[in-house]
Design a protein around this motif. Sequence first.
Motif, PDB file in Angstrom:
ATOM      1  N   PHE A  13       0.641  -1.026  -0.035  1.00  0.00           N
ATOM      2  CA  PHE A  13      -0.061  -0.115   0.023  1.00  0.00           C
ATOM      3  C   PHE A  13       0.894   1.154   0.159  1.00  0.00           C
ATOM      4  N   LEU A  14       1.745   1.330   0.781  1.00  0.00           N
ATOM      5  CA  LEU A  14       2.802   2.528   0.993  1.00  0.00           C
ATOM      6  C   LEU A  14       3.663   2.443  -0.410  1.00  0.00           C
ATOM      7  N   LEU A  15       4.011   1.347  -0.801  1.00  0.00           N
ATOM      8  CA  LEU A  15       4.874   1.447  -1.970  1.00  0.00           C
ATOM      9  C   LEU A  15       4.107   2.077  -3.229  1.00  0.00           C
ATOM     10  N   LEU A  39      -5.476   5.437  -3.902  1.00  0.00           N
ATOM     11  CA  LEU A  39      -5.316   4.547  -2.651  1.00  0.00           C
ATOM     12  C   LEU A  39      -6.296   3.451  -2.416  1.00  0.00           C
ATOM     13  N   TRP A  40      -7.534   3.733  -3.176  1.00  0.00           N
ATOM     14  CA  TRP A  40      -8.728   2.717  -2.728  1.00  0.00           C
ATOM     15  C   TRP A  40      -8.321   1.446  -3.673  1.00  0.00           C
ATOM     16  N   LEU A  93      -3.635  -1.188   7.783  1.00  0.00           N
ATOM     17  CA  LEU A  93      -3.691  -0.205   6.577  1.00  0.00           C
ATOM     18  C   LEU A  93      -4.303   0.948   6.940  1.00  0.00           C
ATOM     19  N   MET A  94      -5.082   1.266   7.885  1.00  0.00           N
ATOM     20  CA  MET A  94      -5.802   2.517   8.169  1.00  0.00           C
ATOM     21  C   MET A  94      -4.818   3.723   8.742  1.00  0.00           C
ATOM     22  N   PRO A  99       0.428   8.433   6.204  1.00  0.00           N
ATOM     23  CA  PRO A  99       1.529   8.609   5.560  1.00  0.00           C
ATOM     24  C   PRO A  99       1.361   8.493   3.852  1.00  0.00           C
ATOM     25  N   ALA A 100       0.325   7.555   3.669  1.00  0.00           N
ATOM     26  CA  ALA A 100       0.100   7.626   2.235  1.00  0.00           C
ATOM     27  C   ALA A 100      -0.556   8.805   1.649  1.00  0.00           C
TER      28      ALA A 100
END
Length: 201
Positions: A13-15, A39-40, A93-94, A99-100
Motif C-alpha cells: 500500500f505504501l509502495l 489509494l482505494w 492499513l488505516m 503517510p500515504a
Amino acid sequence: MIGAGVFLPVLFFLLVAVLFPFAVGSDAIILSRTGSGILWVAALLASLLPIDRLIIPDVENGFFDHYAVRGISEEWIAVARIIAHWVSFAVPLMVALLPASALLSLDWSVFWKLEAGFLLATPGLASLGVMIAALTARIKSGSGLAALLLLPLAVPLLIFGAGAVDGHQPGAFLLLAACSLFLLAVAPFVIGAALRVGQDG
C-alpha cells in the motif's frame, strides 16, 4: 496467521503511494485529484496478498477437523477468522493511510473521508477475503483463483468508497456500509458450509 507476511499488504500500500508520484509527476493538483482513487485501488489489491494464508495452512494441518471433533461450530470459527483478518490487515492499513495521504498531497478533508470509507469497507473486504479463501482452499492453485474471484466481487466497495470521497455519489457512505454489512452477515455461513464440505470430502 500473524507473522512477517502480515506487513506485506501495508508495505504494498505504501509502495504504491511512493511510486505513483514518479509516474504522474509531482504536481500537487494532479496528485490530489487522483490520489484518493489510487489509494482505494491499492487497498483492494493489497487485500489479495494475505488470502493464501487465511485458510489453507489450517486445512493442511487438519486444525478444522480438530475443531469439529470438539464441537466448535464452523460459523464461529469463521467469525473469529474474519475478526483476526480485519485486525491484522485493515487496522494497519488505516494507520498507513496517514503517510500515504501525505505522499499524495491529499488534504485533511479527503484523508478523513478515506479513513471513514476504509473503516466501513474493510470489514466487508475481510469477510470477502476469508470467504473466498475457504471456498478455494482445497482447489489446486486456489490462490490464483481466489484473486480472480475477489476482485470483481469487491468492485462495489471500490465504487462506493471512491464515490464517497469525490462527492459525486449521494449516499455513497450508506451504500458502502450496506455492502460491507451484507458481506459480513453472509460470510460466516458460506465459510462454515465450505469448511463442512471439505471435512465431509
